[in-house]
Design a protein around this motif. Structure first.
Motif, PDB file in Angstrom:
ATOM      1  N   SER A 154       0.823  -1.199   0.000  1.00  0.00           N
ATOM      2  CA  SER A 154       0.000   0.000   0.000  1.00  0.00           C
ATOM      3  C   SER A 154       0.865   1.260   0.000  1.00  0.00           C
ATOM      4  O   SER A 154       0.571   2.228  -0.718  1.00  0.00           O
ATOM      5  CB  SER A 154      -0.922  -0.010   1.222  1.00  0.00           C
ATOM      6  N   ILE A 155       1.925   1.250   0.791  1.00  0.00           N
ATOM      7  CA  ILE A 155       2.834   2.401   0.850  1.00  0.00           C
ATOM      8  C   ILE A 155       3.513   2.603  -0.496  1.00  0.00           C
ATOM      9  O   ILE A 155       3.616   3.729  -0.990  1.00  0.00           O
ATOM     10  CB  ILE A 155       3.877   2.207   1.976  1.00  0.00           C
ATOM     11  N   ILE A 156       3.962   1.520  -1.107  1.00  0.00           N
ATOM     12  CA  ILE A 156       4.630   1.618  -2.409  1.00  0.00           C
ATOM     13  C   ILE A 156       3.667   2.130  -3.468  1.00  0.00           C
ATOM     14  O   ILE A 156       4.018   3.001  -4.269  1.00  0.00           O
ATOM     15  CB  ILE A 156       5.248   0.264  -2.811  1.00  0.00           C
ATOM     16  N   LYS A 157       2.436   1.613  -3.486  1.00  0.00           N
ATOM     17  CA  LYS A 157       1.441   2.080  -4.465  1.00  0.00           C
ATOM     18  C   LYS A 157       1.165   3.571  -4.284  1.00  0.00           C
ATOM     19  O   LYS A 157       1.052   4.314  -5.264  1.00  0.00           O
ATOM     20  CB  LYS A 157       0.148   1.279  -4.340  1.00  0.00           C
ATOM     21  N   ASP A 158       1.070   4.004  -3.039  1.00  0.00           N
ATOM     22  CA  ASP A 158       0.829   5.408  -2.749  1.00  0.00           C
ATOM     23  C   ASP A 158       2.009   6.268  -3.218  1.00  0.00           C
ATOM     24  O   ASP A 158       1.817   7.288  -3.877  1.00  0.00           O
ATOM     25  CB  ASP A 158       0.598   5.596  -1.244  1.00  0.00           C
ATOM     26  N   MET A 159       3.221   5.837  -2.897  1.00  0.00           N
ATOM     27  CA  MET A 159       4.418   6.570  -3.312  1.00  0.00           C
ATOM     28  C   MET A 159       4.564   6.563  -4.828  1.00  0.00           C
ATOM     29  O   MET A 159       4.914   7.582  -5.436  1.00  0.00           O
ATOM     30  CB  MET A 159       5.667   5.950  -2.665  1.00  0.00           C
ATOM     31  N   LEU A 160       4.290   5.436  -5.434  1.00  0.00           N
ATOM     32  CA  LEU A 160       4.380   5.321  -6.884  1.00  0.00           C
ATOM     33  C   LEU A 160       3.450   6.337  -7.555  1.00  0.00           C
ATOM     34  O   LEU A 160       3.853   7.049  -8.486  1.00  0.00           O
ATOM     35  CB  LEU A 160       4.015   3.894  -7.309  1.00  0.00           C
ATOM     36  N   ALA A 161       2.229   6.432  -7.070  1.00  0.00           N
ATOM     37  CA  ALA A 161       1.264   7.368  -7.645  1.00  0.00           C
ATOM     38  C   ALA A 161       1.652   8.819  -7.375  1.00  0.00           C
ATOM     39  O   ALA A 161       1.623   9.652  -8.280  1.00  0.00           O
ATOM     40  CB  ALA A 161      -0.131   7.082  -7.089  1.00  0.00           C
ATOM     41  N   LYS A 162       2.044   9.112  -6.134  1.00  0.00           N
ATOM     42  CA  LYS A 162       2.310  10.495  -5.745  1.00  0.00           C
ATOM     43  C   LYS A 162       3.632  11.030  -6.284  1.00  0.00           C
ATOM     44  O   LYS A 162       3.701  12.174  -6.726  1.00  0.00           O
ATOM     45  CB  LYS A 162       2.317  10.625  -4.220  1.00  0.00           C
ATOM     46  N   ALA A 163       4.685  10.229  -6.210  1.00  0.00           N
ATOM     47  CA  ALA A 163       6.025  10.734  -6.525  1.00  0.00           C
ATOM     48  C   ALA A 163       6.520  10.385  -7.920  1.00  0.00           C
ATOM     49  O   ALA A 163       7.410  11.055  -8.438  1.00  0.00           O
ATOM     50  CB  ALA A 163       7.028  10.212  -5.482  1.00  0.00           C
ATOM     51  N   PHE A 164       5.965   9.339  -8.512  1.00  0.00           N
ATOM     52  CA  PHE A 164       6.511   8.863  -9.785  1.00  0.00           C
ATOM     53  C   PHE A 164       5.468   8.793 -10.898  1.00  0.00           C
ATOM     54  O   PHE A 164       5.706   8.167 -11.926  1.00  0.00           O
ATOM     55  CB  PHE A 164       7.173   7.492  -9.599  1.00  0.00           C
ATOM     56  N   GLY A 165       4.320   9.402 -10.677  1.00  0.00           N
ATOM     57  CA  GLY A 165       3.282   9.425 -11.701  1.00  0.00           C
ATOM     58  C   GLY A 165       2.862   8.045 -12.160  1.00  0.00           C
ATOM     59  O   GLY A 165       2.439   7.859 -13.297  1.00  0.00           O
ATOM     60  N   GLY A 166       3.004   7.049 -11.284  1.00  0.00           N
ATOM     61  CA  GLY A 166       2.617   5.684 -11.611  1.00  0.00           C
ATOM     62  C   GLY A 166       3.683   4.888 -12.351  1.00  0.00           C
ATOM     63  O   GLY A 166       3.481   3.719 -12.664  1.00  0.00           O
ATOM     64  N   SER A 167       4.851   5.489 -12.616  1.00  0.00           N
ATOM     65  CA  SER A 167       5.903   4.816 -13.375  1.00  0.00           C
ATOM     66  C   SER A 167       6.779   3.936 -12.472  1.00  0.00           C
ATOM     67  O   SER A 167       7.585   4.442 -11.680  1.00  0.00           O
ATOM     68  CB  SER A 167       6.794   5.844 -14.078  1.00  0.00           C
ATOM     69  N   LYS A 168       6.619   2.627 -12.635  1.00  0.00           N
ATOM     70  CA  LYS A 168       7.456   1.690 -11.886  1.00  0.00           C
ATOM     71  C   LYS A 168       8.907   1.799 -12.319  1.00  0.00           C
ATOM     72  O   LYS A 168       9.825   1.665 -11.520  1.00  0.00           O
ATOM     73  CB  LYS A 168       6.943   0.254 -12.069  1.00  0.00           C
ATOM     74  N   PHE A 169       9.103   2.075 -13.605  1.00  0.00           N
ATOM     75  CA  PHE A 169      10.461   2.236 -14.134  1.00  0.00           C
ATOM     76  C   PHE A 169      11.180   3.378 -13.409  1.00  0.00           C
ATOM     77  O   PHE A 169      12.313   3.204 -12.942  1.00  0.00           O
ATOM     78  CB  PHE A 169      10.422   2.504 -15.644  1.00  0.00           C
ATOM     79  N   ASP A 170      10.532   4.532 -13.305  1.00  0.00           N
ATOM     80  CA  ASP A 170      11.153   5.678 -12.636  1.00  0.00           C
ATOM     81  C   ASP A 170      11.432   5.385 -11.164  1.00  0.00           C
ATOM     82  O   ASP A 170      12.470   5.793 -10.628  1.00  0.00           O
ATOM     83  CB  ASP A 170      10.271   6.918 -12.761  1.00  0.00           C
ATOM     84  N   LEU A 171      10.534   4.657 -10.517  1.00  0.00           N
ATOM     85  CA  LEU A 171      10.734   4.273  -9.125  1.00  0.00           C
ATOM     86  C   LEU A 171      11.973   3.404  -8.977  1.00  0.00           C
ATOM     87  O   LEU A 171      12.816   3.643  -8.112  1.00  0.00           O
ATOM     88  CB  LEU A 171       9.503   3.533  -8.584  1.00  0.00           C
ATOM     89  N   VAL A 172      12.097   2.409  -9.833  1.00  0.00           N
ATOM     90  CA  VAL A 172      13.236   1.488  -9.759  1.00  0.00           C
ATOM     91  C   VAL A 172      14.543   2.216 -10.054  1.00  0.00           C
ATOM     92  O   VAL A 172      15.539   2.024  -9.352  1.00  0.00           O
ATOM     93  CB  VAL A 172      13.042   0.279 -10.707  1.00  0.00           C
ATOM     94  N   VAL A 173      14.534   3.067 -11.059  1.00  0.00           N
ATOM     95  CA  VAL A 173      15.744   3.825 -11.406  1.00  0.00           C
ATOM     96  C   VAL A 173      16.189   4.665 -10.216  1.00  0.00           C
ATOM     97  O   VAL A 173      17.366   4.680  -9.855  1.00  0.00           O
ATOM     98  CB  VAL A 173      15.502   4.713 -12.651  1.00  0.00           C
ATOM     99  N   ARG A 174      15.254   5.358  -9.574  1.00  0.00           N
ATOM    100  CA  ARG A 174      15.590   6.200  -8.422  1.00  0.00           C
ATOM    101  C   ARG A 174      16.028   5.344  -7.237  1.00  0.00           C
ATOM    102  O   ARG A 174      16.970   5.690  -6.539  1.00  0.00           O
ATOM    103  CB  ARG A 174      14.384   7.063  -8.051  1.00  0.00           C
ATOM    104  N   ALA A 175      15.368   4.221  -7.016  1.00  0.00           N
ATOM    105  CA  ALA A 175      15.699   3.360  -5.882  1.00  0.00           C
ATOM    106  C   ALA A 175      17.091   2.762  -6.025  1.00  0.00           C
ATOM    107  O   ALA A 175      17.843   2.656  -5.053  1.00  0.00           O
ATOM    108  CB  ALA A 175      14.660   2.246  -5.734  1.00  0.00           C
ATOM    109  N   LEU A 176      17.460   2.380  -7.244  1.00  0.00           N
ATOM    110  CA  LEU A 176      18.770   1.761  -7.448  1.00  0.00           C
ATOM    111  C   LEU A 176      19.891   2.790  -7.422  1.00  0.00           C
ATOM    112  O   LEU A 176      20.955   2.538  -6.870  1.00  0.00           O
ATOM    113  CB  LEU A 176      18.789   0.984  -8.763  1.00  0.00           C
ATOM    114  N   GLY A 177      19.659   3.944  -8.031  1.00  0.00           N
ATOM    115  CA  GLY A 177      20.658   5.005  -8.005  1.00  0.00           C
ATOM    116  C   GLY A 177      22.042   4.524  -8.397  1.00  0.00           C
ATOM    117  O   GLY A 177      22.207   3.567  -9.149  1.00  0.00           O
ATOM    118  N   ASP A 178      23.045   5.182  -7.886  1.00  0.00           N
ATOM    119  CA  ASP A 178      24.438   4.864  -8.197  1.00  0.00           C
ATOM    120  C   ASP A 178      25.098   3.951  -7.164  1.00  0.00           C
ATOM    121  O   ASP A 178      26.217   3.510  -7.362  1.00  0.00           O
ATOM    122  CB  ASP A 178      25.257   6.163  -8.298  1.00  0.00           C
ATOM    123  N   SER A 179      24.408   3.696  -6.059  1.00  0.00           N
ATOM    124  CA  SER A 179      25.053   2.979  -4.954  1.00  0.00           C
ATOM    125  C   SER A 179      24.708   1.495  -4.891  1.00  0.00           C
ATOM    126  O   SER A 179      24.921   0.851  -3.877  1.00  0.00           O
ATOM    127  CB  SER A 179      24.681   3.641  -3.627  1.00  0.00           C
TER     128      SER A 179
END
Length: 127
Positions: free
Chosen positions: A81-106
């Protein structure tokens, strides 16, 4: 988790994490676990449980003098539920953008290998 319910706040999530480990539990028992990490007033913990009960995050057994609480949703349901909420609010529903940000450079090579294995497994399921 009910789509009409909000996701838990950081403070509520802290209490839920404790409750998931020791449930069923009284407020006193959870409060003792909270105080092991940092000082908090018992009345604050009690009020948080009352609020979480109103929001539907916890169930309350009132048959004994000390009310006993259990989580209404599993840790996995709450995390989803938290991930779905964050995905909608912060990433416009884009799982790709979420994963890219989560993985980052580290991200380590070992983590990348684990993720690649997970992706391969998920891909096989969709075929």
């Amino acid at each position: 988790m009910d789509k009409n319910k909000t996701v838990p706040t950081a403070a509520e999530l802290e209490l839920l994490k404790i409750l998931w480990k020791i449930e069923p539990a009284t407020v006193r028992k959870v409060h003792e676990a909270v105080n092991a990490d940092h000082k908090a007033a018992y009345t604050t913990t009690l009020k948080m449980f009352q609020i979480m009960h109103e929001k539907g995050f916890v169930k309350r057994d009132e048959s004994a003098r000390a009310h006993v609480y259990t989580a209404n949703y599993s840790q996995e349901q709450t995390q989803s539920s938290i991930i779905k909420d964050m995905l909608a609010k912060a990433f416009g529903g884009s799982k790709f953008d979420l994963v890219v940000r989560a993985l980052g450079d580290s991200t380590s090579s070992d983590e990348i290998a684990e993720i690649r294995g997970l992706l391969d497994s998920l891909e096989k399921k969709t075929r």
